[in-house]
Design an enzyme around this catalytic site. Structure first.
Site, PDB file in Angstrom:
ATOM      1  N   SER A 185      31.694 -23.160 -25.210  1.00 38.18           N
ATOM      2  CA  SER A 185      33.033 -22.771 -25.665  1.00 38.18           C
ATOM      3  C   SER A 185      33.417 -21.421 -25.063  1.00 38.18           C
ATOM      4  O   SER A 185      34.591 -21.037 -25.096  1.00 38.18           O
ATOM      5  CB  SER A 185      33.079 -22.691 -27.200  1.00 38.18           C
ATOM      6  N   ASP A 191      23.805 -23.603 -24.427  1.00 34.74           N
ATOM      7  CA  ASP A 191      24.419 -24.895 -24.074  1.00 34.74           C
ATOM      8  C   ASP A 191      24.182 -25.243 -22.612  1.00 34.74           C
ATOM      9  O   ASP A 191      24.335 -24.375 -21.737  1.00 34.74           O
ATOM     10  CB  ASP A 191      25.940 -24.811 -24.286  1.00 34.74           C
ATOM     11  N   LYS A 236      20.982 -26.835 -25.762  1.00 38.16           N
ATOM     12  CA  LYS A 236      21.750 -27.874 -26.460  1.00 38.16           C
ATOM     13  C   LYS A 236      22.448 -28.726 -25.409  1.00 38.16           C
ATOM     14  O   LYS A 236      22.907 -28.208 -24.392  1.00 38.16           O
ATOM     15  CB  LYS A 236      22.792 -27.266 -27.401  1.00 38.16           C
ATOM     16  N   GLU A 259      29.899 -32.591 -34.922  1.00 39.50           N
ATOM     17  CA  GLU A 259      31.198 -31.898 -34.798  1.00 39.50           C
ATOM     18  C   GLU A 259      32.364 -32.853 -35.029  1.00 39.50           C
ATOM     19  O   GLU A 259      32.377 -33.973 -34.496  1.00 39.50           O
ATOM     20  CB  GLU A 259      31.329 -31.264 -33.402  1.00 39.50           C
TER      21      GLU A 259
HETATM   22  O1  KIV Z   1      30.241 -24.662 -27.379  1.00 36.79           O
HETATM   23  C1  KIV Z   1      30.162 -24.426 -28.608  1.00 36.79           C
HETATM   24  O2  KIV Z   1      30.511 -23.350 -29.099  1.00 36.79           O
HETATM   25  C2  KIV Z   1      29.642 -25.505 -29.460  1.00 36.79           C
HETATM   26  C3  KIV Z   1      29.779 -25.332 -30.933  1.00 36.79           C
HETATM   27  C4  KIV Z   1      31.185 -25.397 -31.341  1.00 36.79           C
HETATM   28  C5  KIV Z   1      28.922 -26.282 -31.672  1.00 36.79           C
HETATM   29  O3  KIV Z   1      29.142 -26.459 -28.957  1.00 36.79           O
END
Ligand code: KIV
Length: 291
Positions: free
Chosen positions: A68, A106, A136, A205
């Protein structure tokens, strides 16, 4: 206990070492859920910078360096253009700024979906370059083989099901998922596939609440909700959303502060003082030493 500490840029160590804050481990997070119940919910927030991590660290179990950051930091239209270089740079900053929370980074779009081998190359780079504890990735059953491959090779994986923003071009938008029977069943079976593959936790989500609850009950690892349900095993929000940094936020965000207004009014005060030549004042200027 102080929430701030100095970073030694040569060693990336924090001084003074906040000794009561030992970094949480991924197995400790996984073990929070026992026989389907999590006595202490898992607290996760996003962090993208060292200073933000310093301030959030002691309050969180997990800090997520979310992709994000594409929208929040870089002003991109979605998370799709985010690169591995961006994630590595921000991941390293967050690890340097934290001492207690386990840091999850991520995997950006296009760096893991092609094969388990591609995912291993990307994930191992993130672990080596950032010092993060886990990665993730988005996707359910289609990613199960990759989750098992990474986990078996020493890389803890957090899954992400329901509304998966990297798939916005397939989903057609950011609307809540799980409204039809087929979609609901898929969310639950996706979560189960990731759980069985060895994911240590799963983000759920943007899912209608009964399905988020059903998925939480259907898996043995903790679920972390965002736009899901308080009955998930933990919660995550994008920190800037929670702080009130943006005018428009999704319905599921609770604004705990109004930081945007504070920044704007502070900048207005500064600008007015510069224009009136009242800043800098005597306290902010250097004068010759009296001999
Ligand atoms: O990228 C992100 O911030 C996320 C969260 C919203 C779970 O994947």
């Amino acid at each position: 206990m102080s929430t701030t500490f100095q970073l030694d840029t040569a060693t990336s160590r924090a001084h003074p070492t906040p000794s009561p804050l030992r970094r949480l481990t991924i197995p400790a997070i996984r073990q929070r859920k026992v026989d389907g119940a999590t006595a202490e919910p898992v607290v996760m927030l996003t962090a993208y910078t060292a200073r933000q991590a310093q301030l959030l660290d002691e309050h969180c179990d997990l800090l997520l360096v979310g992709d994000s950051l594409g929208q929040v930091i870089y002003g991109l239209p979605s998370s799709v253009p985010v690169t591995l270089d961006m994630m590595a740079a921000h991941g390293a900053a967050v690890v340097r700024g934290s001492y207690h929370a386990a840091v999850v980074v991520d995997m950006p779009f296009g760096t893991y979906e092609a094969s388990p081998q591609q995912a291993f190359a990307s994930a191992s780079r993130l672990l080596k370059e950032t010092g993060c504890a886990a990665i993730k990735l988005e996707g359910g059953a289609a990613m199960a083989e990759t989750v098992a491959f990474l986990t078996a090779r020493g890389i803890p994986v957090m899954g992400h099901v329901g509304l998966t923003p990297q798939a916005v071009n397939v989903l057609g938008g950011y609307n809540a998922r799980g409204r039809s029977d087929a979609e609901a069943q898929k969310i639950v079976s996706d979560a189960q596939a990731l759980d069985q593959a060895g994911a240590f936790a799963i983000v759920i989500e943007g899912v209608v609440e009964p399905i988020a609850i059903e998925a939480t009950r259907a898996v043995s690892c903790p679920t972390i909700g965002i736009g899901a349900s308080a009955q998930c095993d933990g919660q995550v929000l994008v920190t800037e959303d929670m702080l009130g940094m943006f005018e428009r936020v999704p319905r599921f965000v609770k604004r705990y502060a109004e930081i945007a207004q504070l920044i704007s009014s502070t900048a207005a005060s500064y600008a007015a003082e510069v224009r009136a030549r009242t800043f800098p004042g005597i306290e902010q200027t250097y004068q010759p030493r009296k001999s």
